[in-house]
Design a protein around this motif. Structure first.
Motif, PDB file in Angstrom:
ATOM      1  N   GLU A  59       0.822  -1.197   0.000  1.00 40.88           N
ATOM      2  CA  GLU A  59       0.000   0.000   0.000  1.00 40.88           C
ATOM      3  C   GLU A  59       0.862   1.255   0.000  1.00 40.88           C
ATOM      4  O   GLU A  59       1.888   1.317   0.695  1.00 40.88           O
ATOM      5  CB  GLU A  59      -0.932   0.015   1.215  1.00 40.88           C
ATOM      6  N   VAL A  60       0.445   2.223  -0.772  1.00 36.90           N
ATOM      7  CA  VAL A  60       1.093   3.535  -0.806  1.00 36.90           C
ATOM      8  C   VAL A  60       0.011   4.588  -0.625  1.00 36.90           C
ATOM      9  O   VAL A  60      -1.167   4.354  -0.926  1.00 36.90           O
ATOM     10  CB  VAL A  60       1.863   3.764  -2.128  1.00 36.90           C
ATOM     11  N   TRP A  61       0.393   5.749  -0.145  1.00 34.48           N
ATOM     12  CA  TRP A  61      -0.554   6.845   0.058  1.00 34.48           C
ATOM     13  C   TRP A  61      -0.795   7.543  -1.271  1.00 34.48           C
ATOM     14  O   TRP A  61       0.156   7.869  -1.991  1.00 34.48           O
ATOM     15  CB  TRP A  61       0.008   7.828   1.073  1.00 34.48           C
ATOM     16  N   TRP A  62      -2.079   7.745  -1.616  1.00 34.58           N
ATOM     17  CA  TRP A  62      -2.380   8.430  -2.873  1.00 34.58           C
ATOM     18  C   TRP A  62      -2.279   9.935  -2.648  1.00 34.58           C
ATOM     19  O   TRP A  62      -3.216  10.606  -2.288  1.00 34.58           O
ATOM     20  CB  TRP A  62      -3.755   8.044  -3.379  1.00 34.58           C
ATOM     21  N   GLY A  63      -1.078  10.424  -2.874  1.00 33.51           N
ATOM     22  CA  GLY A  63      -0.718  11.812  -2.658  1.00 33.51           C
ATOM     23  C   GLY A  63       0.803  11.879  -2.640  1.00 33.51           C
ATOM     24  O   GLY A  63       1.435  11.266  -1.783  1.00 33.51           O
ATOM     25  N   TYR A  64       1.384  12.563  -3.575  1.00 34.17           N
ATOM     26  CA  TYR A  64       2.836  12.544  -3.773  1.00 34.17           C
ATOM     27  C   TYR A  64       3.486  13.790  -3.166  1.00 34.17           C
ATOM     28  O   TYR A  64       3.175  14.915  -3.563  1.00 34.17           O
ATOM     29  CB  TYR A  64       3.134  12.472  -5.275  1.00 34.17           C
ATOM     30  N   ARG A  65       4.336  13.580  -2.192  1.00 32.06           N
ATOM     31  CA  ARG A  65       5.145  14.664  -1.635  1.00 32.06           C
ATOM     32  C   ARG A  65       6.474  14.067  -1.202  1.00 32.06           C
ATOM     33  O   ARG A  65       6.553  13.384  -0.185  1.00 32.06           O
ATOM     34  CB  ARG A  65       4.469  15.339  -0.442  1.00 32.06           C
ATOM     35  N   PRO A  66       7.557  14.303  -1.962  1.00 30.71           N
ATOM     36  CA  PRO A  66       8.853  13.701  -1.631  1.00 30.71           C
ATOM     37  C   PRO A  66       9.384  14.196  -0.292  1.00 30.71           C
ATOM     38  O   PRO A  66       9.043  15.290   0.174  1.00 30.71           O
ATOM     39  CB  PRO A  66       9.748  14.129  -2.796  1.00 30.71           C
TER      40      PRO A  66
END
Length: 217
Positions: free
Chosen positions: A55-62
């Protein structure tokens, strides 16, 4: 764009479509996946680790971004390889997001009519994504979008980048980092394989999540 999708295929169906060795796991059917939630993705957590479906969070912030940096859910194919915000992930952290279809809204008589778009043969769709470790140490992703093609263009000007079967393994290969090479091995699903139909406006509320949402209105 891609702002809502469904994933209800069981794990064996996804595994067969992907043709890659993955450990089985139970997946809860979801018919109304909205941004700002944990979603299923296939990726290599690092260059030297095996492929996983997690699972990954749907929202991209490096992780290196500032606190008020944007947290996009999509990245356009026109800019993902060159943007300072995305290009590192495009080169090293690509992923696949499985879906059975996605939703778009068509303006009709002053209102927006939701449509469900999927493959005509109802097989799972593999959406191209990028991911990065977020400031909290957890992985976050964005789904790539491209100009809409075929019948999808009847509903919206853009659509998620759905990859064909031969592109899946190269897309998630962590050792493939050259921008032009990636572009040459990643091919989208032929437009004629996509179909759509109108569905209930109940999909507008993320809290509604059941199979009736994809029934033709």
């Amino acid at each position: 764009m891609c702002g809502r999708f469904a994933l209800y295929s069981p794990y064996p169906k996804l595994s067969q479509a992907l043709r890659l060795p993955l450990e089985p796991e139970e997946l809860t059917p979801r018919y109304n996946v909205a941004p700002g939630a944990w979603i299923t993705a296939v990726r290599h957590p690092s260059d030297d680790t095996p492929l996983v479906m997690d699972e990954v969070w749907w929202g991209y912030r490096p992780h290196w971004a500032k606190d008020k940096a944007p947290e996009p859910i999509n990245a356009t194919i026109e800019k993902v390889a060159t943007s300072n915000y995305f290009r590192g992930a495009f080169a090293h952290h690509r992923c696949l997001v499985p879906a059975d279809g996605w939703y778009e809204w068509l303006p009709v008589d002053g209102r927006k009519q939701p449509h469900f778009l999927c493959r005509g043969d109802r097989k799972p769709i593999w959406l191209a994504g990028i991911w990065s470790e977020r400031p909290d140490g957890k992985p976050g992703c964005a789904i790539l979008t491209e100009p809409a093609r075929g019948v999808a263009a009847e509903i919206h000007s853009r659509m998620p980048l759905a990859l064909d079967a031969d592109s899946l393994e190269p897309w998630i290969d962590p050792h493939l980092t050259d921008r032009e090479t990636i572009r040459h091995v990643a091919h989208h699903l032929p437009a004629e394989r996509i179909t759509h139909w109108p569905v209930s406006t109940r999909v507008n509320r993320p809290g509604n999540d059941n199979a009736s949402l994809i029934v033709p209105a």
